[in-house]
Design a protein around this motif. Structure first.
Motif, PDB file in Angstrom:
ATOM      1  N   ALA A  28       0.825  -1.213   0.000  1.00  0.00           N
ATOM      2  CA  ALA A  28       0.000   0.000   0.000  1.00  0.00           C
ATOM      3  C   ALA A  28       0.859   1.262   0.000  1.00  0.00           C
ATOM      4  N   ARG A  29       0.292   2.330  -0.573  1.00  0.00           N
ATOM      5  CA  ARG A  29       0.880   3.668  -0.435  1.00  0.00           C
ATOM      6  C   ARG A  29       0.276   4.264   0.838  1.00  0.00           C
ATOM      7  N   VAL A  30       1.150   4.670   1.760  1.00  0.00           N
ATOM      8  CA  VAL A  30       0.678   4.963   3.120  1.00  0.00           C
ATOM      9  C   VAL A  30       1.081   6.375   3.552  1.00  0.00           C
ATOM     10  N   LEU A  31       0.158   7.017   4.272  1.00  0.00           N
ATOM     11  CA  LEU A  31       0.446   8.290   4.947  1.00  0.00           C
ATOM     12  C   LEU A  31       0.205   8.101   6.444  1.00  0.00           C
ATOM     13  N   VAL A  32       1.138   8.615   7.247  1.00  0.00           N
ATOM     14  CA  VAL A  32       0.910   8.692   8.695  1.00  0.00           C
ATOM     15  C   VAL A  32       0.692  10.163   9.048  1.00  0.00           C
ATOM     16  N   ALA A  33      -0.434  10.465   9.696  1.00  0.00           N
ATOM     17  CA  ALA A  33      -0.714  11.831  10.163  1.00  0.00           C
ATOM     18  C   ALA A  33      -0.557  11.849  11.674  1.00  0.00           C
ATOM     19  N   GLU A  34       0.282  12.760  12.160  1.00  0.00           N
ATOM     20  CA  GLU A  34       0.592  12.804  13.589  1.00  0.00           C
ATOM     21  C   GLU A  34       0.338  14.213  14.131  1.00  0.00           C
ATOM     22  N   ALA A  35      -0.425  14.300  15.223  1.00  0.00           N
ATOM     23  CA  ALA A  35      -0.782  15.598  15.807  1.00  0.00           C
ATOM     24  C   ALA A  35       0.406  16.305  16.455  1.00  0.00           C
ATOM     25  N   ASP A  36       1.326  15.544  16.984  1.00  0.00           N
ATOM     26  CA  ASP A  36       2.474  16.097  17.709  1.00  0.00           C
ATOM     27  C   ASP A  36       3.543  16.561  16.703  1.00  0.00           C
ATOM     28  N   THR A  37       4.559  17.244  17.231  1.00  0.00           N
ATOM     29  CA  THR A  37       5.656  17.665  16.357  1.00  0.00           C
ATOM     30  C   THR A  37       6.752  16.607  16.287  1.00  0.00           C
ATOM     31  N   GLN A  38       6.531  15.492  16.933  1.00  0.00           N
ATOM     32  CA  GLN A  38       7.466  14.364  16.852  1.00  0.00           C
ATOM     33  C   GLN A  38       6.662  13.070  16.856  1.00  0.00           C
ATOM     34  N   VAL A  39       7.301  11.984  16.429  1.00  0.00           N
ATOM     35  CA  VAL A  39       6.588  10.703  16.424  1.00  0.00           C
ATOM     36  C   VAL A  39       6.628  10.080  17.825  1.00  0.00           C
ATOM     37  N   GLY A  40       5.748   9.128  18.055  1.00  0.00           N
ATOM     38  CA  GLY A  40       5.925   8.257  19.221  1.00  0.00           C
ATOM     39  C   GLY A  40       4.856   8.276  20.280  1.00  0.00           C
ATOM     40  N   GLY A  41       4.181   9.405  20.478  1.00  0.00           N
ATOM     41  CA  GLY A  41       3.110   9.462  21.473  1.00  0.00           C
ATOM     42  C   GLY A  41       3.520   8.906  22.832  1.00  0.00           C
ATOM     43  N   SER A  42       2.594   8.258  23.511  1.00  0.00           N
ATOM     44  CA  SER A  42       2.894   7.643  24.814  1.00  0.00           C
ATOM     45  C   SER A  42       3.852   6.473  24.648  1.00  0.00           C
ATOM     46  N   SER A  43       3.852   5.862  23.485  1.00  0.00           N
ATOM     47  CA  SER A  43       4.737   4.707  23.257  1.00  0.00           C
ATOM     48  C   SER A  43       6.201   5.080  23.479  1.00  0.00           C
ATOM     49  N   ARG A  44       6.542   6.309  23.088  1.00  0.00           N
ATOM     50  CA  ARG A  44       7.935   6.755  23.212  1.00  0.00           C
ATOM     51  C   ARG A  44       8.317   6.912  24.689  1.00  0.00           C
ATOM     52  N   LEU A  45       7.365   7.204  25.542  1.00  0.00           N
ATOM     53  CA  LEU A  45       7.636   7.397  26.977  1.00  0.00           C
ATOM     54  C   LEU A  45       7.600   6.082  27.740  1.00  0.00           C
ATOM     55  N   SER A  46       7.102   5.062  27.071  1.00  0.00           N
ATOM     56  CA  SER A  46       6.721   3.824  27.748  1.00  0.00           C
ATOM     57  C   SER A  46       7.906   2.878  27.976  1.00  0.00           C
ATOM     58  N   GLY A  47       7.690   1.892  28.851  1.00  0.00           N
ATOM     59  CA  GLY A  47       8.680   0.829  29.023  1.00  0.00           C
ATOM     60  C   GLY A  47       8.778  -0.027  27.770  1.00  0.00           C
ATOM     61  N   GLY A  48       7.697  -0.076  27.018  1.00  0.00           N
ATOM     62  CA  GLY A  48       7.704  -0.855  25.772  1.00  0.00           C
ATOM     63  C   GLY A  48       7.635  -2.355  25.990  1.00  0.00           C
ATOM     64  N   HIS A  49       7.244  -2.753  27.196  1.00  0.00           N
ATOM     65  CA  HIS A  49       7.183  -4.198  27.468  1.00  0.00           C
ATOM     66  C   HIS A  49       6.097  -4.844  26.611  1.00  0.00           C
ATOM     67  N   PHE A  50       6.327  -6.085  26.237  1.00  0.00           N
ATOM     68  CA  PHE A  50       5.450  -6.785  25.297  1.00  0.00           C
ATOM     69  C   PHE A  50       5.016  -8.080  25.980  1.00  0.00           C
ATOM     70  N   TYR A  51       3.718  -8.221  26.224  1.00  0.00           N
ATOM     71  CA  TYR A  51       3.175  -9.433  26.864  1.00  0.00           C
ATOM     72  C   TYR A  51       2.875 -10.442  25.757  1.00  0.00           C
ATOM     73  N   ALA A  52       3.551 -11.587  25.795  1.00  0.00           N
ATOM     74  CA  ALA A  52       3.421 -12.547  24.694  1.00  0.00           C
ATOM     75  C   ALA A  52       3.692 -13.957  25.193  1.00  0.00           C
ATOM     76  N   ALA A  53       3.164 -14.941  24.460  1.00  0.00           N
ATOM     77  CA  ALA A  53       3.331 -16.359  24.831  1.00  0.00           C
ATOM     78  C   ALA A  53       3.844 -17.160  23.649  1.00  0.00           C
ATOM     79  N   GLY A  54       4.826 -18.044  23.942  1.00  0.00           N
ATOM     80  CA  GLY A  54       5.361 -18.921  22.910  1.00  0.00           C
ATOM     81  C   GLY A  54       6.473 -18.277  22.105  1.00  0.00           C
ATOM     82  N   THR A  55       7.193 -17.341  22.729  1.00  0.00           N
ATOM     83  CA  THR A  55       8.220 -16.593  21.991  1.00  0.00           C
ATOM     84  C   THR A  55       9.576 -17.306  22.010  1.00  0.00           C
ATOM     85  N   SER A  56      10.472 -16.832  21.131  1.00  0.00           N
ATOM     86  CA  SER A  56      11.836 -17.373  21.094  1.00  0.00           C
ATOM     87  C   SER A  56      12.567 -17.075  22.403  1.00  0.00           C
ATOM     88  N   LEU A  57      12.265 -15.936  23.016  1.00  0.00           N
ATOM     89  CA  LEU A  57      12.946 -15.581  24.278  1.00  0.00           C
ATOM     90  C   LEU A  57      12.526 -16.554  25.377  1.00  0.00           C
TER      91      LEU A  57
END
Ligand SMILES: Cc1cc2nc3c(=O)[nH]c(=O)nc-3n(C[C@H](O)[C@H](O)[C@H](O)COP(=O)(O)OP(=O)(O)OC[C@H]3O[C@@H](n4cnc5c(N)ncnc54)[C@H](O)[C@@H]3O)c2cc1C
Length: 461
Positions: A28-57
């Motif tokens: 697809a040809r894609v556009l991202v529209a972001e309200a802030d002057t930088q990317v990332g929102g709360s995700s950028r401030l976050s621990g970024g932990h990922f809850y998952a099952a059956g992973t390689s780790l």
């Protein structure tokens, strides 16, 4: 018919960037529209932990786990009061999406695997460099795919065609057309009105309440979706952390040397219980809850990695001098000043002290190593604690298992997809555990990107 883009993604947090990359990879040809002057929102401030099952780790650590086991735990913890098909999709896709994320350079070290939440299986995956690194890697992948990004571009409304298909967005006076739109605007933690309407438990702590995420978490996703006829899923959902409210410092856990006492004069929890359940237990008490301790505990309280701002000797002394903490010469006086039932308080502490002396909390099983100590030497202290820190909000748009937004008439809204904190379908009364918000952002972001691209490209055939 020519369109400006196949897919427009609203928001550039973990969900939006995952969606954009996946949609671009699907052609697809894609556009991202972001309200802030930088990317990332709360995700950028976050621990970024990922809850998952059956992973390689997990496999590398010798942990046996599966999507089935994760699903069972998730549904049981939430008493089946979540959308089973959406939860099932998350469980099924958590491991493959976790592996997908690593192809962009996100790293998860072996010691990043931990027991998050109340389950016995370690499913929390902590990335190196936290959420900021995840955002950077995803944004680099976006740029490498020539996905357009406009910053400082808050989407005001969606455009819908005469057939009811969502076919574009409006930003100020500009309009951009697309085959499909993905709403990935994050939550509404920064919007007091929406908190009052959709997250009353958070609003209940009044002036104490504050939000740790992006100021752009204004709930635009709810508004945009509802204007297009979308249904809202869930009520009073999200994650709150417990504090004495002295300041706006983020501290996740209470010290083991306090006991939590309700108005009936009883303890009701292991005070060091996971943050995923403690706020809910406090709300169930139906009245003020106090952290109670004595002078030796106060005097011994030192700054630690766990607490720099609250549970520190001189801070506690100052707050008691200021009248923020009740300081009393006897338990009876402490009870009188806090409205706690005096006889029950005395009985509760007698039992607790006996347990501490015996080396085991026989009522709530608080680990001795948490710093539990007898409470018997005046002056005594009581400070009200509230579940007042909003980490993220869990009420949002109702989706199906393919990340398509559902209308109030229980029909798919053609061309409209949603992912991340904007979505409400996954979260019940209890937070599943660390990574239980960020994980679904990536999983449903990727899925929404793939499905929106397929839908949009199909319009051209
Ligand atoms: C400090 C902190 C730590 C956390 N730690 C964890 C953790 O370890 N694990 C976990 O599971 N969860 C965690 N969370 C929660 C989790 O990080 C968030 O729920 C998640 O990152 C939300 O991602 P998102 O992509 O949905 O939204 P966001 O990352 O908030 O992105 C949404 C984006 O949309 C933009 N936007 C909003 N409205 C518009 C509009 N109208 N037009 C255009 N753009 C718009 C915003 O500016 C923002 O950039 C944490 C949260 C915080 C704040």
């Amino acid at each position: 018919m020519s369109r400006d883009y196949d897919v427009i993604v609203i928001g550039s947090g973990a969900a939006g960037l995952s969606a954009a990359v996946a949609a671009a990879d699907a052609g697809a040809r894609v556009l991202v529209a972001e309200a802030d002057t930088q990317v990332g929102g709360s995700s950028r401030l976050s621990g970024g932990h990922f809850y998952a099952a059956g992973t390689s780790l997990q496999a590398a650590a010798g942990v046996q786990d599966s999507a089935d086991a994760m699903y069972e735990h998730y549904m049981t913890l939430n008493q089946w009061l979540v959308q089973p098909n959406v939860v099932r999709r998350y469980c099924d896709l958590s491991a493959p999406t976790f592996e997908w994320l690593q192809t962009f350079g996100v790293r998860f070290a072996a010691d990043g695997l931990y027991r998050s939440g109340v389950g016995s299986t370690p499913r929390g995956h902590r990335p190196e460099g936290s959420g900021e690194a995840v955002v950077q890697h995803l944004d680099a992948a976006r740029a490498a795919r020539n996905v357009d990004l406009v910053l400082d571009a808050r989407v005001d409304s969606l455009v819908t065609d005469s057939d009811g298909r969502v076919c574009g967005v409006r930003i100020g006076g500009d309009e951009a057309s697309a085959g499909a739109v993905i709403v990935a605007c994050g939550g509404f933690g920064a919007n007091a009105q929406l908190l009052a309407a959709h997250y009353p438990s958070a609003a209940a702590s009044g002036d104490w309440q504050w939000y740790i995420g992006s100021p752009h978490a204004q709930g635009d996703g709810l508004r945009l979706g509802q204007d297009a006829g979308a249904a809202i899923e869930g009520h009073d959902r999200g994650l709150l952390l417990v504090t004495p409210g002295f300041s706006r410092d983020l501290e996740v856990l209470l010290p083991g040397w306090v006991v939590l006492i309700n108005q009936a004069g009883r303890r009701f929890a292991d005070e060091t219980a996971p943050y995923t359940v403690l706020a809910g237990l406090i709300h169930k008490q139906g009245g003020p809850v106090y952290a109670v301790f004595d002078e030796p505990a106060r005097a011994a309280a030192r700054r630690s990695p766990m607490s720099q701002a609250y549970w520190v000797d001189e801070v506690l002394a100052q707050k008691a001098d200021d009248g923020v903490i009740v300081r009393a010469p006897s338990l009876e006086a402490l009870a009188a000043a806090t409205g706690i039932a005096a006889e029950a308080l005395a009985g509760t502490l007698a039992g607790y002290n006996a347990d501490v002396t015996a080396g085991s909390d026989r009522q709530f099983f608080k680990p001795v190593a948490s710093g539990a100590r007898s409470i018997g030497t005046a002056p005594f202290y009581a400070v009200e604690v509230r579940a007042n820190v909003v980490c993220w909000t869990g009420t949002g748009l109702r989706i199906d298992a393919d990340a398509q937004v559902l209308s109030t008439a229980e029909a798919v809204i053609p061309g409209l997809y949603a992912a991340g904190e904007t979505v409400g379908s996954l979260h019940g009364d209890r937070y599943i555990g660390g990574g239980g918000s960020f994980g679904p952002c990536i999983v449903f972001g990727k899925l929404a990107g793939e499905n929106a691209a397929r839908f949009a490209l199909g319009l051209n055939e």
